[in-house]
Design an enzyme around this catalytic site. Structure first.
Site, short mmCIF file in Angstrom:
data_model
loop_
_atom_site.label_atom_id
_atom_site.label_comp_id
_atom_site.label_asym_id
_atom_site.label_seq_id
_atom_site.Cartn_x
_atom_site.Cartn_y
_atom_site.Cartn_z
N HIS A 2 0.84 -1.21 0.00
CA HIS A 2 0.00 0.00 0.00
C HIS A 2 0.87 1.26 0.00
CE1 HIS A 2 -3.82 2.12 1.46
NE2 HIS A 2 -2.89 3.04 1.60
N GLU A 3 1.88 1.29 0.88
CA GLU A 3 2.75 2.46 0.97
C GLU A 3 3.65 2.58 -0.26
OE1 GLU A 3 2.19 4.68 3.10
OE2 GLU A 3 0.75 3.42 4.15
N HIS B 128 1.85 4.35 -3.04
CA HIS B 128 1.93 5.81 -2.88
C HIS B 128 3.30 6.32 -3.35
CE1 HIS B 128 -1.80 6.43 -0.77
NE2 HIS B 128 -1.45 5.71 0.28
#
Length: 202
Positions: free
Chosen positions: A68-69, A72
């Protein structure tokens, strides 16, 4: 180690680390899976089997937070925004940007890609559970279904239209109110006192 942060390595040139508090979420998830969810879903197995699969599930869960990170961070890099580092911690993860996104479009895409990554993990885990269930142990199927469900929750929660969730940035963009400034660089999503993905509190 930097102020309780342990460096784990680099991905695409981005330093990746974990705060010691991530051990708390690892332990909590392992206990929830090993003592409650897995025995309830697949009764009659040995404690060793439950705890082994629970530990594996916790590792996969933390890996999904990292993905998820990374989503980004990698999209930020695509738009020319530097990424200082990624850190996993008690309530999830944070990608620290060296500067603010330069346009509302890039701001929106950096925000939305994290929940999309979690949604993709949810779909892949569910498909894996469905396709592999004739050949793998039922405990593993139950764990994959849990991984799918929790990532779906992360994706949906993070799209709620409020700061500091990812959906806050998306909502601001959709309302035409996203502002790009030269102020202090962002942390995506903003950390304790500034962040965070539910990647976090699930």
């Amino acid at each position: 180690m930097e102020r309780g942060r342990i460096r784990l390595g680099t991905v695409a040139g981005i330093p990746v680390g974990a705060h010691w508090s991530v051990l708390a979420i690892f332990g909590l998830i392992t206990i929830i899976l090993g003592a409650s969810i897995l025995p309830g879903a697949v009764p009659g197995r040995s404690p060793i089997a439950y705890w082994f699969v629970a530990g594996a599930g916790s590792v996969i869960f933390l890996g999904s937070l990292l993905v998820h990170e990374l989503a980004h961070a990698l999209v930020a890099l695509k738009y020319g925004v530097g990424v200082r580092r990624i850190t996993l911690w008690l309530l999830g993860g944070v990608a620290e940007l060296t500067e603010n996104p330069r346009t509302p479009k890039s701001d929106f895409r950096i925000a939305v890609v994290g929940p999309l990554a979690s949604l993709a993990i949810a779909v892949v885990a569910l498909i894996a559970a469905y396709v592999a269930h004739p050949w793998i142990d039922t405990l593993l199927v139950a764990m994959l279904i849990w991984i799918s469900l929790v990532n779906l929750i992360i994706a949906v929660f993070n799209m709620l239209p409020g700061a500091p969730l990812d959906g806050g940035g998306c909502f601001a963009h959709s309302c035409g109110s996203a502002q790009v400034t030269e102020s202090e660089p962002q942390k995506w999503p903003p950390p304790p006192g500034a962040s965070s993905d539910l990647s976090s509190s699930v």
